[in-house]
Design an enzyme around this catalytic site. Structure first.
Site, PDB file in Angstrom:
ATOM      1  N   LYS A  87       0.837  -1.212   0.000  1.00 26.77           N
ATOM      2  CA  LYS A  87       0.000   0.000   0.000  1.00 26.77           C
ATOM      3  C   LYS A  87       0.869   1.257   0.000  1.00 26.77           C
ATOM      4  O   LYS A  87       0.625   2.192  -0.753  1.00 26.77           O
ATOM      5  CB  LYS A  87      -0.891   0.010   1.238  1.00 26.77           C
ATOM      6  N   ASN A  88       1.913   1.268   0.865  1.00 26.90           N
ATOM      7  CA  ASN A  88       2.671   2.505   1.035  1.00 26.90           C
ATOM      8  C   ASN A  88       3.648   2.774  -0.097  1.00 26.90           C
ATOM      9  O   ASN A  88       4.162   3.883  -0.215  1.00 26.90           O
ATOM     10  CB  ASN A  88       3.355   2.515   2.403  1.00 26.90           C
ATOM     11  N   CYS A 136      -3.558  12.644  13.050  1.00 29.66           N
ATOM     12  CA  CYS A 136      -4.449  11.496  12.931  1.00 29.66           C
ATOM     13  C   CYS A 136      -4.319  10.657  14.184  1.00 29.66           C
ATOM     14  O   CYS A 136      -3.773  11.073  15.183  1.00 29.66           O
ATOM     15  CB  CYS A 136      -4.160  10.731  11.665  1.00 29.66           C
ATOM     16  N   ARG A 181       1.743  14.306  13.238  1.00 29.90           N
ATOM     17  CA  ARG A 181       2.218  14.054  11.863  1.00 29.90           C
ATOM     18  C   ARG A 181       2.309  15.337  11.023  1.00 29.90           C
ATOM     19  O   ARG A 181       1.631  15.500  10.025  1.00 29.90           O
ATOM     20  CB  ARG A 181       1.328  13.020  11.187  1.00 29.90           C
ATOM     21  N   PRO A 182       3.131  16.292  11.458  1.00 31.26           N
ATOM     22  CA  PRO A 182       3.323  17.517  10.664  1.00 31.26           C
ATOM     23  C   PRO A 182       3.990  17.191   9.320  1.00 31.26           C
ATOM     24  O   PRO A 182       4.514  16.082   9.142  1.00 31.26           O
ATOM     25  CB  PRO A 182       4.259  18.356  11.533  1.00 31.26           C
ATOM     26  N   ASP A 224       5.021   0.300  12.078  1.00 33.70           N
ATOM     27  CA  ASP A 224       3.736  -0.233  11.598  1.00 33.70           C
ATOM     28  C   ASP A 224       3.498  -1.672  12.030  1.00 33.70           C
ATOM     29  O   ASP A 224       2.420  -2.211  11.819  1.00 33.70           O
ATOM     30  CB  ASP A 224       3.657  -0.165  10.067  1.00 33.70           C
ATOM     31  N   ARG A 237      -8.617  -0.303   5.177  1.00 36.48           N
ATOM     32  CA  ARG A 237      -7.845   0.704   4.441  1.00 36.48           C
ATOM     33  C   ARG A 237      -6.532   0.114   3.945  1.00 36.48           C
ATOM     34  O   ARG A 237      -5.963   0.564   2.965  1.00 36.48           O
ATOM     35  CB  ARG A 237      -7.496   1.886   5.362  1.00 36.48           C
TER      36      ARG A 237
HETATM   37  C1  EPZ Z   1       4.529   6.602   6.435  1.00 38.45           C
HETATM   38  O1  EPZ Z   1       3.885   7.675   7.101  1.00 38.45           O
HETATM   39  C2  EPZ Z   1       3.526   5.476   6.382  1.00 38.45           C
HETATM   40  N1  EPZ Z   1       2.359   5.898   5.614  1.00 38.45           N
HETATM   41  C3  EPZ Z   1       3.109   5.086   7.799  1.00 38.45           C
HETATM   42  O2  EPZ Z   1       2.284   3.937   7.687  1.00 38.45           O
HETATM   43  C4  EPZ Z   1       4.353   4.680   8.579  1.00 38.45           C
HETATM   44  O3  EPZ Z   1       3.984   4.436   9.924  1.00 38.45           O
HETATM   45  C5  EPZ Z   1       5.393   5.813   8.541  1.00 38.45           C
HETATM   46  O4  EPZ Z   1       5.677   6.162   7.170  1.00 38.45           O
HETATM   47  C6  EPZ Z   1       6.707   5.415   9.216  1.00 38.45           C
HETATM   48  O5  EPZ Z   1       7.218   4.282   8.572  1.00 38.45           O
HETATM   49  C7  EPZ Z   1       2.446   5.893   4.265  1.00 38.45           C
HETATM   50  O6  EPZ Z   1       3.470   5.553   3.703  1.00 38.45           O
HETATM   51  C8  EPZ Z   1       1.203   6.301   3.520  1.00 38.45           C
HETATM   52  P1  EPZ Z   1       7.024   9.718   8.433  1.00 38.45           P
HETATM   53  P2  EPZ Z   1       4.574   9.142   7.107  1.00 38.45           P
HETATM   54  O7  EPZ Z   1       6.965  10.978   7.661  1.00 38.45           O
HETATM   55  O8  EPZ Z   1       5.268   9.338   5.827  1.00 38.45           O
HETATM   56  C9  EPZ Z   1       7.483  13.042  11.810  1.00 38.45           C
HETATM   57  C10 EPZ Z   1       0.378   2.645   7.891  1.00 38.45           C
HETATM   58  O9  EPZ Z   1       0.017   2.023   8.910  1.00 38.45           O
HETATM   59  N2  EPZ Z   1       7.448  14.005  10.697  1.00 38.45           N
HETATM   60  O10 EPZ Z   1       8.122   8.759   8.193  1.00 38.45           O
HETATM   61  O11 EPZ Z   1       3.569  10.124   7.538  1.00 38.45           O
HETATM   62  C11 EPZ Z   1       6.158  12.305  11.982  1.00 38.45           C
HETATM   63  O12 EPZ Z   1       5.287  13.060  12.794  1.00 38.45           O
HETATM   64  C12 EPZ Z   1       0.902   4.056   8.044  1.00 38.45           C
HETATM   65  O13 EPZ Z   1       0.401   2.175   6.742  1.00 38.45           O
HETATM   66  C13 EPZ Z   1       7.671  15.363  10.961  1.00 38.45           C
HETATM   67  O14 EPZ Z   1       7.869  15.762  12.114  1.00 38.45           O
HETATM   68  O15 EPZ Z   1       5.641   8.940   8.270  1.00 38.45           O
HETATM   69  C14 EPZ Z   1       6.592  11.018  12.635  1.00 38.45           C
HETATM   70  O16 EPZ Z   1       6.728  11.248  14.029  1.00 38.45           O
HETATM   71  C15 EPZ Z   1       0.681   4.596   9.440  1.00 38.45           C
HETATM   72  N3  EPZ Z   1       7.661  16.244   9.926  1.00 38.45           N
HETATM   73  C16 EPZ Z   1       7.969  10.748  12.029  1.00 38.45           C
HETATM   74  O17 EPZ Z   1       8.406  12.002  11.485  1.00 38.45           O
HETATM   75  C17 EPZ Z   1       7.473  15.846   8.626  1.00 38.45           C
HETATM   76  O18 EPZ Z   1       7.497  16.709   7.726  1.00 38.45           O
HETATM   77  C18 EPZ Z   1       7.969   9.723  10.900  1.00 38.45           C
HETATM   78  O19 EPZ Z   1       6.951  10.095  10.000  1.00 38.45           O
HETATM   79  C19 EPZ Z   1       7.259  14.470   8.380  1.00 38.45           C
HETATM   80  C20 EPZ Z   1       7.253  13.567   9.419  1.00 38.45           C
END
Ligand code: EPZ
Length: 429
Positions: free
Chosen positions: A22-23, A117, A122-123, A305, A398
């Protein structure tokens, strides 16, 4: 509103074929719109997140042809707007990949600001930092993000933190930026590599995906092609945990064992047997598993995840286990639900769950708080004798294709039914 009705306590056994990731698919579908020729994408998972993004892509004017349940053809040549409707972002955050793709293609994009969410704030500051570094003027007003550029230029970007979404979004935007862009401190998940491989199959010039530094030499145009998405690492890990928790014997077909190494290592450490083959993995367990400490890390560490699903295994472990969630600040909402089953689990601070393993749980009525937590509750219910009910299963659907059907194929007694009207959750529940 639908629910799973589960009669648990059986050891699940048999074979299950893992769907496409999915991702990876979300980033790839967004990338496809950058091309003005037909792109055929195969091995798409048939899950609601993917179907919503396809609706968003069609809504901005791209041609979206469903060839079959797992195959779609997209042509971005007919896009007539750079404004993505609010509803789509509201339904799935990953619609924000259209920011990077439209910025690359049209030098203009407007997408609603994704809310926080169920697992954290998740900024997306790192995404916007990357777009600005490439020369875009990025503003946020009335809850929308506007990104515009006269042209996108190469840049040397150092991400403040490792982010899957920012890595993919900036990679999309840089694909058609002049010169060589370097992005450092990037995420290395398998789905990052798959998006880069996909873009390269359309004529992009991206090197280093899967390492700490990605180098992108921008191209003027992308050409059509056919691409098949990698298997879903997290769906696979979920079924591996299911075999462990139900003391079963499950063979997962169509996987890439290397992507599962952290999950395999943890399951073997606590006493499960894992055999790896070229494109399949077999997980057997015939004993009560040991306790352990799990720390979620960016890839290749233990995936966040998979954290809830591992908790569903460790709740039956022998001894005290600890789960340190180091990526998201609110990923323990399943704890209260597992406690309804008698799990000896509690959260200390908001980053560590402490689990006193129990031999047997009690069937319960639970509510899925988010996608992976819902999968964890399903694992725990299938491992527990008696009739359990899991509500809000739209979260689960989802990210897991035909989840109940795949589970029945392994001998599970699980039915999907409509929540009886009298039993709808009280909003004060
Ligand atoms: C992706 O989310 C995945 N979603 C998530 O899977 C997964 O948990 C996550 O990566 C970590 O592996 C998709 O790919 C659609 P991040 P993403 O940016 O990209 C912080 C699922 O279950 N952050 O790696 O949103 C953020 O808050 C979902 O399939 C910032 O601060 O994750 C988090 O604490 C849930 N600023 C950390 O970084 C930013 O600009 C990692 O988030 C971006 C992120």
């Amino acid at each position: 509103m639908e629910q799973y009705v589960i009669n648990g306590g059986k050891s699940l056994a048999g074979e299950v074929t893992i769907s496409g990731a999915k991702n990876a698919a979300l980033g790839i579908l967004a990338g496809a719109i950058m091309c003005d020729e037909f792109v055929t994408i195969e091995n798409l998972p048939d899950v609601s997140d993917i179907n919503v993004l396809l609706e968003a892509i069609a809504a901005i004017g791209a041609v979206v042809e469903r060839v079959d349940k797992h195959t779609v053809r997209i042509n971005g040549g007919t896009i007539h707007t750079e404004m993505v409707d609010y509803d789509y972002i509201q339904k799935i955050r990953a619609s924000y990949y259209l920011l990077g793709a439209l910025l690359a293609k049209r030098k203009n994009a407007t997408v609603a600001m994704p809310g926080g969410c169920d697992i954290g704030l998740r900024p997306i500051d790192q995404h916007l930092k990357g777009f600005r570094a490439l020369g875009a003027n990025v503003t946020t007003e009335n809850g929308f993000i506007h990104a515009k550029a006269t042209h996108l230029r190469a840049s040397h970007i150092f991400l403040d933190l490792v982010s899957v979404g920012a890595t993919i979004n900036i990679m999309l935007a840089a694909t058609m930026a002049e010169g060589q862009t370097i992005i450092e401190n990037v995420a290395k998940e398998p789905h990052i590599v798959d998006v880069a491989n996909f873009l390269n199959s359309l004529g992009a010039n991206i090197k280093g995906a899967g390492t700490d530094v990605i180098r992108i030499r921008g191209v003027q145009k992308l050409h059509g092609n056919t691409y098949s998405i990698i298997p879903d690492q997290i769906e696979a890990g979920t079924f591996m945990c299911l075999a462990a928790a139900t003391k079963g014997d499950i063979t997962l077909k169509s996987v890439i064992p290397k992507h599962l190494e952290a999950i395999t290592a943890k399951l073997v450490e606590i006493g499960a047997e894992v055999n790896e083959y070229d494109d399949s993995v077999r997980v057997c367990c015939n004993r009560r598993l040991a306790a352990s400490t799990v720390k979620t890390r960016v890839y290749p560490g233990f995936p966040t995840d998979m954290q809830p699903q591992m908790a569903a295994v460790l709740m039956f472990g022998k001894g005290t286990s600890y789960i340190h969630e180091n990526i998201f600040e609110n990923r323990f909402k399943y704890v209260g639900e597992l406690r309804k089953m008698g799990a000896g689990i509690k959260v200390e601070g908001n980053s560590v769950a402490v689990i006193e393993g129990i031999e047997k749980g009690n069937a319960a009525i639970m509510d899925a708080p988010d996608l992976r937590a819902g999968a964890a509750l399903t694992i725990a219910a299938l491992a527990t004798e008696g009739q359990s009910v899991i509500r809000d299963i739209e979260y689960i659907e989802r990210g897991y294709e035909d989840f109940d059907q795949k589970l029945r194929g392994l001998g599970a007694s699980i039915e999907k039914t409509v929540v009886p009207s009298g039993k709808k959750k009280s909003k004060f529940a």
